[in-house]
Write a protein that holds these residues in place. Structure first.
Motif, PDB file in Angstrom:
ATOM      1  N   ALA A   1      -3.547  14.173  -5.451  1.00  0.00           N
ATOM      2  CA  ALA A   1      -3.440  14.403  -6.729  1.00  0.00           C
ATOM      3  C   ALA A   1      -3.794  15.496  -7.437  1.00  0.00           C
ATOM      4  O   ALA A   1      -3.291  16.291  -8.284  1.00  0.00           O
ATOM      5  CB  ALA A   1      -4.043  13.227  -7.866  1.00  0.00           C
ATOM      6  N   PHE A   2      -4.952  15.936  -6.939  1.00  0.00           N
ATOM      7  CA  PHE A   2      -5.507  17.227  -6.920  1.00  0.00           C
ATOM      8  C   PHE A   2      -4.538  18.336  -6.796  1.00  0.00           C
ATOM      9  O   PHE A   2      -4.362  19.326  -7.447  1.00  0.00           O
ATOM     10  CB  PHE A   2      -6.928  17.540  -6.587  1.00  0.00           C
ATOM     11  N   ILE A   3      -4.083  18.284  -5.617  1.00  0.00           N
ATOM     12  CA  ILE A   3      -3.265  19.171  -4.924  1.00  0.00           C
ATOM     13  C   ILE A   3      -2.113  19.674  -5.888  1.00  0.00           C
ATOM     14  O   ILE A   3      -1.588  20.576  -6.210  1.00  0.00           O
ATOM     15  CB  ILE A   3      -2.841  18.880  -3.442  1.00  0.00           C
ATOM     16  N   LEU A   4      -1.352  18.265  -6.202  1.00  0.00           N
ATOM     17  CA  LEU A   4      -0.079  18.215  -6.827  1.00  0.00           C
ATOM     18  C   LEU A   4      -0.432  18.904  -8.275  1.00  0.00           C
ATOM     19  O   LEU A   4       0.532  19.830  -8.781  1.00  0.00           O
ATOM     20  CB  LEU A   4       0.393  16.948  -7.157  1.00  0.00           C
TER      21      LEU A   4
ATOM     22  N   LYS B   1       0.719  -1.225  -0.021  1.00  0.00           N
ATOM     23  CA  LYS B   1      -0.141   0.130  -0.162  1.00  0.00           C
ATOM     24  C   LYS B   1       0.757   1.275  -0.056  1.00  0.00           C
ATOM     25  O   LYS B   1       0.374   2.350  -0.687  1.00  0.00           O
ATOM     26  CB  LYS B   1      -1.028   0.072   1.270  1.00  0.00           C
ATOM     27  N   LEU B   2       1.951   1.150   0.795  1.00  0.00           N
ATOM     28  CA  LEU B   2       2.809   2.574   0.737  1.00  0.00           C
ATOM     29  C   LEU B   2       3.571   2.604  -0.450  1.00  0.00           C
ATOM     30  O   LEU B   2       3.539   3.861  -0.896  1.00  0.00           O
ATOM     31  CB  LEU B   2       3.834   2.409   2.009  1.00  0.00           C
ATOM     32  N   GLU B   3       4.122   1.535  -1.068  1.00  0.00           N
ATOM     33  CA  GLU B   3       4.763   1.601  -2.491  1.00  0.00           C
ATOM     34  C   GLU B   3       3.794   2.038  -3.449  1.00  0.00           C
ATOM     35  O   GLU B   3       4.144   2.880  -4.258  1.00  0.00           O
ATOM     36  CB  GLU B   3       5.453   0.621  -2.602  1.00  0.00           C
ATOM     37  N   LYS B   4       2.618   1.531  -3.364  1.00  0.00           N
ATOM     38  CA  LYS B   4       1.674   2.022  -4.412  1.00  0.00           C
ATOM     39  C   LYS B   4       1.208   3.454  -4.436  1.00  0.00           C
ATOM     40  O   LYS B   4       1.082   4.195  -5.432  1.00  0.00           O
ATOM     41  CB  LYS B   4       0.272   0.886  -4.244  1.00  0.00           C
ATOM     42  N   ALA B   5       1.194   3.799  -3.119  1.00  0.00           N
ATOM     43  CA  ALA B   5       0.759   5.476  -3.010  1.00  0.00           C
ATOM     44  C   ALA B   5       2.012   6.151  -3.481  1.00  0.00           C
ATOM     45  O   ALA B   5       1.775   7.106  -4.270  1.00  0.00           O
ATOM     46  CB  ALA B   5       0.694   5.814  -1.509  1.00  0.00           C
ATOM     47  N   ASN B   6       3.098   5.891  -3.257  1.00  0.00           N
ATOM     48  CA  ASN B   6       4.240   6.576  -3.878  1.00  0.00           C
ATOM     49  C   ASN B   6       4.265   6.513  -5.527  1.00  0.00           C
ATOM     50  O   ASN B   6       4.341   7.531  -6.116  1.00  0.00           O
ATOM     51  CB  ASN B   6       5.496   6.166  -3.187  1.00  0.00           C
ATOM     52  N   TYR B   7       4.032   5.380  -5.840  1.00  0.00           N
ATOM     53  CA  TYR B   7       3.959   5.035  -7.265  1.00  0.00           C
ATOM     54  C   TYR B   7       2.889   5.761  -8.132  1.00  0.00           C
ATOM     55  O   TYR B   7       3.145   6.312  -8.921  1.00  0.00           O
ATOM     56  CB  TYR B   7       3.818   3.271  -7.465  1.00  0.00           C
TER      57      TYR B   7
ATOM     58  N   LEU C   1       2.929  13.092 -10.963  1.00  0.00           N
ATOM     59  CA  LEU C   1       3.938  14.016 -11.344  1.00  0.00           C
ATOM     60  C   LEU C   1       4.477  14.029 -12.813  1.00  0.00           C
ATOM     61  O   LEU C   1       4.878  14.858 -13.382  1.00  0.00           O
ATOM     62  CB  LEU C   1       5.057  14.031 -10.528  1.00  0.00           C
ATOM     63  N   GLU C   2       4.454  12.681 -13.412  1.00  0.00           N
ATOM     64  CA  GLU C   2       5.065  12.431 -14.451  1.00  0.00           C
ATOM     65  C   GLU C   2       3.855  13.026 -15.773  1.00  0.00           C
ATOM     66  O   GLU C   2       4.162  12.688 -16.649  1.00  0.00           O
ATOM     67  CB  GLU C   2       5.340  10.913 -14.881  1.00  0.00           C
TER      68      GLU C   2
ATOM     69  N   ASP D   1       7.717  24.443  -8.754  1.00  0.00           N
ATOM     70  CA  ASP D   1       8.670  23.813  -9.396  1.00  0.00           C
ATOM     71  C   ASP D   1       8.624  22.237  -8.959  1.00  0.00           C
ATOM     72  O   ASP D   1       8.431  21.864  -7.850  1.00  0.00           O
ATOM     73  CB  ASP D   1      10.178  24.321  -9.430  1.00  0.00           C
ATOM     74  N   SER D   2       9.699  21.410  -9.547  1.00  0.00           N
ATOM     75  CA  SER D   2       9.740  20.127  -9.433  1.00  0.00           C
ATOM     76  C   SER D   2      10.232  19.890  -8.030  1.00  0.00           C
ATOM     77  O   SER D   2       9.827  18.732  -7.259  1.00  0.00           O
ATOM     78  CB  SER D   2      10.573  19.222 -10.507  1.00  0.00           C
ATOM     79  N   SER D   3      11.401  20.671  -7.386  1.00  0.00           N
ATOM     80  CA  SER D   3      11.674  20.188  -6.328  1.00  0.00           C
ATOM     81  C   SER D   3      10.473  20.244  -5.337  1.00  0.00           C
ATOM     82  O   SER D   3      10.395  19.716  -4.052  1.00  0.00           O
ATOM     83  CB  SER D   3      12.947  20.835  -6.109  1.00  0.00           C
ATOM     84  N   GLN D   4       9.819  21.634  -5.089  1.00  0.00           N
ATOM     85  CA  GLN D   4       8.833  21.755  -4.536  1.00  0.00           C
ATOM     86  C   GLN D   4       7.684  20.703  -4.304  1.00  0.00           C
ATOM     87  O   GLN D   4       7.087  20.424  -3.367  1.00  0.00           O
ATOM     88  CB  GLN D   4       8.049  23.126  -4.648  1.00  0.00           C
ATOM     89  N   LEU D   5       7.378  20.227  -5.551  1.00  0.00           N
ATOM     90  CA  LEU D   5       6.311  19.356  -5.710  1.00  0.00           C
ATOM     91  C   LEU D   5       6.986  17.935  -5.186  1.00  0.00           C
ATOM     92  O   LEU D   5       6.058  17.056  -4.707  1.00  0.00           O
ATOM     93  CB  LEU D   5       6.137  19.000  -7.168  1.00  0.00           C
ATOM     94  N   SER D   6       8.051  17.723  -5.348  1.00  0.00           N
ATOM     95  CA  SER D   6       8.543  16.287  -4.627  1.00  0.00           C
ATOM     96  C   SER D   6       8.726  16.505  -3.147  1.00  0.00           C
ATOM     97  O   SER D   6       8.348  15.514  -2.695  1.00  0.00           O
ATOM     98  CB  SER D   6      10.084  16.360  -5.320  1.00  0.00           C
ATOM     99  N   GLU D   7       8.890  17.548  -2.477  1.00  0.00           N
ATOM    100  CA  GLU D   7       8.846  17.695  -1.177  1.00  0.00           C
ATOM    101  C   GLU D   7       7.485  17.424  -0.681  1.00  0.00           C
ATOM    102  O   GLU D   7       7.169  16.718   0.414  1.00  0.00           O
ATOM    103  CB  GLU D   7       9.340  19.151  -0.649  1.00  0.00           C
ATOM    104  N   ARG D   8       6.605  18.180  -1.344  1.00  0.00           N
ATOM    105  CA  ARG D   8       5.191  18.150  -0.926  1.00  0.00           C
ATOM    106  C   ARG D   8       4.674  16.414  -0.977  1.00  0.00           C
ATOM    107  O   ARG D   8       3.916  16.084  -0.366  1.00  0.00           O
ATOM    108  CB  ARG D   8       4.273  18.788  -1.986  1.00  0.00           C
ATOM    109  N   LYS D   9       5.091  15.977  -2.104  1.00  0.00           N
ATOM    110  CA  LYS D   9       4.689  14.289  -2.342  1.00  0.00           C
ATOM    111  C   LYS D   9       5.192  13.622  -1.045  1.00  0.00           C
ATOM    112  O   LYS D   9       4.630  12.746  -0.577  1.00  0.00           O
ATOM    113  CB  LYS D   9       5.202  13.994  -3.690  1.00  0.00           C
TER     114      LYS D   9
END
Length: 450
Positions: free
Chosen positions: A190-193, A110-116, A122-123, A202-210
């Motif tokens: 997903a909506f927030i991102l 579940k945790l890995e699927k959430a990150n996936y 993001l892609e 930018d991508s670094s901010q979105l990655s931190e948020r993720k």
């Protein structure tokens, strides 16, 4: 029935009169309808004589542990895999009964699927929300189902633990509401991102948020399933009543020491007889997986005879076979029989059903839905005519939880087996090194086992 050949877009009164006249020409239709309406189509169409022709006896059987029970969850792929992996553990350590924790791998899945899922969002930030791809991604971010390669990813990264170390919880056994709430959170994420991307992050901010979003999912999963251990003490008594104790074992070390199977030596063979998937080629499915950076889902498509011979050879070598199939087709939960001739729907309903395996795949009539384990085969003059199946639905269905599959059912509704590479020809082993053909996310071979 002969009607005007001119195209008619609507059902007319003339049509209905013709339909009714045709139906009542056979007086037995009413009798059959009565039986179906009172007892259901399966009871009316059941070929009772055929039941006695598929006994629960096998020329070659593998001794396995007690039947497991996935209950109201879609973890069959995990149960089936762990049921195969516990066998070497039980043999090597002389343990009569043992289960590996399915909840432990469920947590990490579940945790890995959430990150996936969030990485996939993001892609695809420039994809339209109402497009087919986004609809597919948002449909089920953390469903219970899975594939063999997804299981390999989890074990190679996190190892395994005994079931008593991380036992079942309410929501591991009844996962619907847990999945619903996790999905609610991930769709919101997903909506927030996507909104933050549109407003200029930018991508670094979105990655931190993720990362913070994944942390929220971790917290939710601990509430639902408990927190996985980093180390534990493994204690057991063997069949000779000798006590054993192993202190401060990590889940990865436990797998290496007590199971030790090199999962990289196993391959998923599929039988998908459709024009777009030539045999002898490897395939993968876009956006299908669980661990980012892990092993991608990968199949080798072969003729059914090749798949069958590999499964048979592995069983004869006393090793079970993980497989995926369309379990709901032409099978009976009560008797545990899986056979295309078990229900005569054509004769009972008076209409033909003529689709072959390839057509069923292409038109959405069939796909892999469930994973189980082949633990036996019956050979008649060297050829299989039925297979022993270990399920994960508890002991009530079938023969104390075991099913029997006819060889013709194997041909029609079995789609995947996992076997050691040594059972493949040199040519097929060579094909494993080819770049896989990438299938779209909605291809039937992208289905998951529940």
């Amino acid at each position: 029935m002969k009607l005007d050949t001119e195209h008619h877009p609507t059902i007319t009164r003339e049509w209905l009169e013709t339909f009714s006249e045709r139906y009542h020409k056979n007086p037995l239709r009413t009798r059959v309808a009565n039986a179906i309406q009172q007892h259901g189509i399966q009871a009316a169409a059941l070929n009772t004589q055929h039941i006695t022709e598929i006994p629960f006896t096998f020329s070659h059987e593998i001794s396995s542990g007690p039947i497991t029970h996935q209950r109201q969850s879609g973890r069959c792929w995990i149960f089936a895999a762990l049921n195969t992996l516990r066998i070497p553990l039980m043999r090597q350590n002389k343990i009569k009964e043992f289960e590996i924790s399915q909840t432990y791998l469920m947590f990490w899945d579940k945790l890995e699927k959430a990150n996936y899922f969030l990485e996939n969002i993001l892609e695809t930030l420039d994809e339209p929300t109402d497009g087919r791809l986004m609809a597919w991604l948002l449909q089920a971010p953390v469903q219970d189902g899975g594939q063999w390669d997804m299981l390999v990813n989890l074990i190679q990264k996190y190892g395994v633990v005994p079931k008593y170390i991380m036992p079942e919880t309410f929501h591991s056994s009844q996962s619907m509401l847990m999945n619903r709430l996790l999905t609610l959170k991930l769709r919101e994420d997903a909506f927030i991102l996507r909104e933050k991307y549109r407003t200029g992050e930018d991508s670094s901010q979105l990655s931190e948020r993720k990362m913070q979003m994944v942390a929220d999912i971790y917290q939710m999963l601990v509430h639902f399933l408990g927190e996985p251990p980093q180390k534990f003490t493994f204690e057991y008594r063997d069949e000779d009543n000798q006590f054993h104790q192993d202190v401060n074992v990590t889940p990865q070390a436990f797998y290496d020491k007590y199971i030790g199977i090199d999962l990289d030596q196993y391959v998923s063979l599929i039988h998908a007889p459709t024009a777009d998937k030539p045999f002898g080629r490897t395939y993968t499915v876009q956006f299908l997986g669980n661990v980012k950076g892990g092993r991608p889902v990968r199949y080798l498509n072969v003729e059914i005879s090749v798949l069958k011979e590999a499964a048979k050879a592995q069983i004869l070598d006393d090793e079970p076979v993980w497989f995926g199939c369309d379990v709901g087709k032409m099978s009976d939960r009560t008797t545990g029989i899986m056979d295309p001739a078990l229900f005569d729907y054509d004769l009972t309903l008076g209409v033909p059903f003529t689709m072959d395996k390839g057509t069923r795949l292409e038109y959405g009539e069939s796909q892999m839905t469930h994973a189980m384990v082949l633990t036996g085969v019956n050979l008649l003059e060297g050829k299989p005519n039925r297979w022993k199946v270990e399920n994960s639905w508890g002991t009530e269905p079938g023969n104390q939880g075991f099913f029997v599959m006819s060889d013709t059912w194997f041909d029609e509704y079995l789609y995947q087996v996992v076997v050691h590479k040594k059972y493949l020809s040199d040519e097929l082993r060579g094909a494993l090194h080819d770049d896989p053909i990438v299938l779209p996310p909605w291809d039937p071979m992208g289905s998951l086992a529940y």
